[in-house]
Scaffold this motif. Sequence first.
Motif, PDB file in Angstrom:
ATOM      1  N   TRP A 260     -17.385  -0.406 -14.729  1.00  0.00           N
ATOM      2  CA  TRP A 260     -17.619   0.608 -13.690  1.00  0.00           C
ATOM      3  C   TRP A 260     -17.055   0.204 -12.334  1.00  0.00           C
ATOM      4  N   PRO A 261     -17.199  -1.056 -11.880  1.00  0.00           N
ATOM      5  CA  PRO A 261     -16.500  -1.436 -10.645  1.00  0.00           C
ATOM      6  C   PRO A 261     -14.977  -1.296 -10.753  1.00  0.00           C
ATOM      7  N   VAL A 262     -14.439  -1.654 -11.915  1.00  0.00           N
ATOM      8  CA  VAL A 262     -12.998  -1.497 -12.121  1.00  0.00           C
ATOM      9  C   VAL A 262     -12.614  -0.025 -12.068  1.00  0.00           C
ATOM     10  N   LEU A 263     -13.472   0.852 -12.599  1.00  0.00           N
ATOM     11  CA  LEU A 263     -13.211   2.295 -12.560  1.00  0.00           C
ATOM     12  C   LEU A 263     -13.088   2.787 -11.119  1.00  0.00           C
ATOM     13  N   VAL A 264     -13.973   2.331 -10.256  1.00  0.00           N
ATOM     14  CA  VAL A 264     -13.932   2.743  -8.849  1.00  0.00           C
ATOM     15  C   VAL A 264     -12.639   2.262  -8.189  1.00  0.00           C
ATOM     16  N   ILE A 265     -12.278   0.995  -8.439  1.00  0.00           N
ATOM     17  CA  ILE A 265     -11.041   0.460  -7.858  1.00  0.00           C
ATOM     18  C   ILE A 265      -9.826   1.206  -8.394  1.00  0.00           C
ATOM     19  N   ALA A 266      -9.857   1.543  -9.687  1.00  0.00           N
ATOM     20  CA  ALA A 266      -8.730   2.261 -10.290  1.00  0.00           C
ATOM     21  C   ALA A 266      -8.551   3.644  -9.674  1.00  0.00           C
ATOM     22  N   ILE A 267      -9.651   4.332  -9.420  1.00  0.00           N
ATOM     23  CA  ILE A 267      -9.560   5.669  -8.811  1.00  0.00           C
ATOM     24  C   ILE A 267      -8.996   5.561  -7.403  1.00  0.00           C
ATOM     25  N   LEU A 268      -9.463   4.563  -6.638  1.00  0.00           N
ATOM     26  CA  LEU A 268      -8.932   4.367  -5.281  1.00  0.00           C
ATOM     27  C   LEU A 268      -7.442   4.026  -5.320  1.00  0.00           C
ATOM     28  N   ALA A 269      -7.045   3.159  -6.268  1.00  0.00           N
ATOM     29  CA  ALA A 269      -5.625   2.800  -6.381  1.00  0.00           C
ATOM     30  C   ALA A 269      -4.786   4.009  -6.791  1.00  0.00           C
ATOM     31  N   ALA A 270      -5.324   4.860  -7.677  1.00  0.00           N
ATOM     32  CA  ALA A 270      -4.604   6.066  -8.087  1.00  0.00           C
ATOM     33  C   ALA A 270      -4.430   7.027  -6.922  1.00  0.00           C
ATOM     34  N   VAL A 271      -5.459   7.129  -6.092  1.00  0.00           N
ATOM     35  CA  VAL A 271      -5.365   7.997  -4.913  1.00  0.00           C
ATOM     36  C   VAL A 271      -4.311   7.463  -3.945  1.00  0.00           C
ATOM     37  N   VAL A 272      -4.274   6.140  -3.734  1.00  0.00           N
ATOM     38  CA  VAL A 272      -3.278   5.535  -2.846  1.00  0.00           C
ATOM     39  C   VAL A 272      -1.872   5.762  -3.394  1.00  0.00           C
ATOM     40  N   GLY A 273      -1.689   5.532  -4.702  1.00  0.00           N
ATOM     41  CA  GLY A 273      -0.379   5.752  -5.306  1.00  0.00           C
ATOM     42  C   GLY A 273       0.053   7.201  -5.233  1.00  0.00           C
TER      43      GLY A 273
ATOM     44  N   VAL B  21      -6.490   6.178   7.713  1.00  0.00           N
ATOM     45  CA  VAL B  21      -6.998   5.361   6.601  1.00  0.00           C
ATOM     46  C   VAL B  21      -5.897   4.506   5.995  1.00  0.00           C
ATOM     47  N   GLY B  22      -4.702   4.545   6.613  1.00  0.00           N
ATOM     48  CA  GLY B  22      -3.573   3.812   6.060  1.00  0.00           C
ATOM     49  C   GLY B  22      -3.795   2.314   6.016  1.00  0.00           C
ATOM     50  N   PHE B  23      -4.607   1.798   6.931  1.00  0.00           N
ATOM     51  CA  PHE B  23      -4.861   0.356   6.935  1.00  0.00           C
ATOM     52  C   PHE B  23      -5.618  -0.095   5.691  1.00  0.00           C
ATOM     53  N   LEU B  24      -6.220   0.848   4.956  1.00  0.00           N
ATOM     54  CA  LEU B  24      -6.950   0.504   3.735  1.00  0.00           C
ATOM     55  C   LEU B  24      -6.052   0.475   2.502  1.00  0.00           C
ATOM     56  N   PHE B  25      -4.843   1.041   2.609  1.00  0.00           N
ATOM     57  CA  PHE B  25      -3.986   1.174   1.430  1.00  0.00           C
ATOM     58  C   PHE B  25      -3.619  -0.188   0.839  1.00  0.00           C
ATOM     59  N   ALA B  26      -3.106  -1.078   1.680  1.00  0.00           N
ATOM     60  CA  ALA B  26      -2.683  -2.388   1.186  1.00  0.00           C
ATOM     61  C   ALA B  26      -3.853  -3.179   0.587  1.00  0.00           C
ATOM     62  N   PRO B  27      -5.031  -3.265   1.246  1.00  0.00           N
ATOM     63  CA  PRO B  27      -6.150  -3.979   0.610  1.00  0.00           C
ATOM     64  C   PRO B  27      -6.568  -3.380  -0.733  1.00  0.00           C
ATOM     65  N   VAL B  28      -6.523  -2.045  -0.854  1.00  0.00           N
ATOM     66  CA  VAL B  28      -6.892  -1.413  -2.124  1.00  0.00           C
ATOM     67  C   VAL B  28      -5.922  -1.821  -3.222  1.00  0.00           C
ATOM     68  N   VAL B  29      -4.617  -1.755  -2.941  1.00  0.00           N
ATOM     69  CA  VAL B  29      -3.621  -2.104  -3.958  1.00  0.00           C
ATOM     70  C   VAL B  29      -3.681  -3.593  -4.286  1.00  0.00           C
ATOM     71  N   ILE B  30      -3.867  -4.443  -3.276  1.00  0.00           N
ATOM     72  CA  ILE B  30      -3.976  -5.883  -3.549  1.00  0.00           C
ATOM     73  C   ILE B  30      -5.199  -6.168  -4.415  1.00  0.00           C
ATOM     74  N   THR B  31      -6.317  -5.525  -4.078  1.00  0.00           N
ATOM     75  CA  THR B  31      -7.524  -5.705  -4.897  1.00  0.00           C
ATOM     76  C   THR B  31      -7.272  -5.254  -6.326  1.00  0.00           C
ATOM     77  N   TRP B  32      -6.582  -4.146  -6.479  1.00  0.00           N
ATOM     78  CA  TRP B  32      -6.288  -3.635  -7.824  1.00  0.00           C
ATOM     79  C   TRP B  32      -5.368  -4.589  -8.593  1.00  0.00           C
ATOM     80  N   LEU B  33      -4.328  -5.103  -7.929  1.00  0.00           N
ATOM     81  CA  LEU B  33      -3.414  -6.024  -8.600  1.00  0.00           C
ATOM     82  C   LEU B  33      -4.117  -7.321  -9.000  1.00  0.00           C
ATOM     83  N   LEU B  34      -4.960  -7.838  -8.109  1.00  0.00           N
ATOM     84  CA  LEU B  34      -5.725  -9.037  -8.455  1.00  0.00           C
ATOM     85  C   LEU B  34      -6.671  -8.767  -9.605  1.00  0.00           C
TER      86      LEU B  34
ATOM     87  N   GLY C 146       0.794  -1.219   0.000  1.00  0.00           N
ATOM     88  CA  GLY C 146       0.000   0.000   0.000  1.00  0.00           C
ATOM     89  C   GLY C 146       0.824   1.267   0.000  1.00  0.00           C
ATOM     90  N   VAL C 147       2.077   1.179   0.475  1.00  0.00           N
ATOM     91  CA  VAL C 147       2.913   2.373   0.588  1.00  0.00           C
ATOM     92  C   VAL C 147       3.892   2.487  -0.574  1.00  0.00           C
TER      93      VAL C 147
END
Length: 775
Positions: free
Chosen positions: A344-357, A218-231, A29-30
């Motif tokens: 559209w679900p992928v779009l939401v995950i992509a925006i969250l991953a972009a924010v984390v990055g 909200v840092g505890f959400l970073f790793a799950p967001v990136v893992i979800t995006w990579l999967l 996530g970091v």
Amino acid sequence: MDLEGVIRSHPTKKDSWKTVLTLAYQSLGVVYGDLSTSPLYVYRSTFAEDIRLSETNEEIYGVLSFVFWTITLVPLFKYVFIVLRANDNGEGGTFALYSLLCRHARVSSLPNCQLADEELSEYTKDGIESNKRNIGWRLKLTLEKYRVLQRLLLVLALIGTCMVIGDGVLTPTISVFSAVSGMQFPFPKEQHRYVEVPVACIILVFLFALQHYGTHRVGFLFAPVVITWLLCISAIGVYNIFRWNPYVYQALSPYYMYKFLKKTQSKGWMSLGGILLCITGSEAMFADLGHFSQLSIKIAFTCIVYPSLILAYMGQAAYISKHRDIGKVHPIGFYVSVPDKIRWPVLVIAILAAVVGSQAIITGTFSIIKQCSALGCFPRVKLVHTSSKKHGQIYNPEINWTLMLLCLAVTIGFRDTKRMGNAAGLAIITGMLVTTCLMSLVIVLCWNRSIFLAISFIFFFGSIEALYFSASLIKFREGAWVPIALSFIFLIVMYVWHYGTLKKYEFDVQNKVSINWLLGLGPGLGIVRVKGIGLIHTELVSGIPAIFSHFVTNLPAFHQVVVFLCIKSVPVPHVRPDERFLVGRVGPKEYRLYRCIARYGYRDIQKDDNEFEKDLVCSIAEFIRSERPAACVVGTEDTENGEKLTVVGTSSSNLEGIRLCEDDGSISEMTGASELREIKPLEMPRKRVRFLVPESPQIDMDARQELRELMEAREAGLAFIMGHSYVRAKKGSSLMKKIVINFGYDFLRRNFREPTFSLSIPYASTLEVGMIYYV
């Protein structure tokens, strides 16, 4: 005060596998948020050069081959297997490499270095044998001999730093803009930018507005967001490979790179500027090493990030190879290969991953500016600690809003991924080139390896990066000018500040007061000594600053206890709390003049709380209690002034030393209170201050009297005296020097923060002594 020294995540003992895997999970996530979102814009930026796709698919296969080998050679081979080993006591980044070189070759840009600094626990270095035939030894002597080479090394490190700051502007822009590009499909191609730009700007404003609250909530959400995006991207890649082109694996052959360049020629070479975006964020693996460990970062990349990225790029290539005309309807990119039902679900995950990055690179920008400021290469800025538990969680208001305005300007000004990619690509590859150059010096000077190994390293990886650098630089007028302009501005600010600070320090050294002048005044200094502690801030580590004589000759009174306080940075990442202070006397004992040097590493956080005052007073008290005859003092000696300095830790690190209690007399983290003896002042003051002293060894009467006077002075109050300097170029200086000092440095000094903000001294206790420096 020294919480950072306690919560370091790298114990000396070997980490367990559970700890390593936990760090590997958190690093996703970091560290890898930026790198994992690169599939959003790599193909879109690459095929923006009007490369036509033929039925043989040589173009898309060639691009995939370039992407595969670039990710394999640069992030995997260069960073994971080589660069991560060049850490500075577990810390990474451009300043870690520069710090290593400074310690091994004595080319530090810090003017007030001392021999005592080399005795710090983290000041480790492997000496090069003093053999004239040793090329490393001759290179070391050459660097130490010629100041121009030292300045070039500093400028090289600053260029890499400036490019990282530029990356902090460009990476959030292109990541968020590419993530929201998935909203374009319901609209005609001509209206895409009218949808993408406003949404991207809103997300960027929201992203920077949240920086004040920190990431720990909200840092505890970073790793799950990136893992979800990579999967997600790897699953879509596998689906596209088996659905459209199972033979796309053939493109992994390097032969397709040759066919690609041969067929596309100049357009293919220019498209390399888009391909290099696939390694965006690779530098973060090294820069964020201090928060994790080598093994955890290696496991996360080789086991999760690397295969996910390769599958994602292969899947996009497989889809595009069977939909060569898709570029006429929508720009070739990530979202065209996503099935309609999950777009559209992928779009939401992509925006969250972009924010984390983006969050990771923004936080990294705050950190690197703090490091620049610590090493005297950037004006002082306000630092807000957003977490009391996590080390390195800082927020910088001025830099934050500046980055936001620059991001919005780039988004609104460019409005397309092509020019954003050109700008980001040049910033990325320039930073990598700087790392390659510094690494080649580290191999020779720090690792004691053969010069041929260093030449091979810089030739192999430097050739790859130079190829991408040339492809990015040729697009100067198409967006690549932005990182150059930003870096040029930041480089001027850094060098002007560093030059002015260095000249100011040289003036202090040349104009410091002789110890004979002090001895001639007598114990009373020729003035009335009033109760209280006077802290005189100075950059000098020896001698008496000119502001003290200026003060004494113009005012009829001064404090009972005088402390010459120097807060200095040393070329190590961290200074242990038990090595924080160097304490000594200035003049005879009856003068009650002390010197206290507080040392911090370039990654240490100077907490703005009242504990600094307590630690400072306790360090002086501990020095008085444990002082021995001159022949027995363990410390360093200033041969010019005859000063002896002793290493004293903070009160929290020295549980067996003197403890300071105020008002209620409570002692934090005190154990064995019955073993301590209380020394009370003769009169009951308005503010009660006590020193708790260990039972043994016994303290003589002179030391007890000196401690009593120190307590009385602490009860009377503490005043912070600092020089309010006006720096001017002396007569006969060149026109350039006058412009730099009289206008550039003076502007930065007046518009940035003074040293008072590094401490928790209230304004009412601050006294400024105006002085003009002719440098």
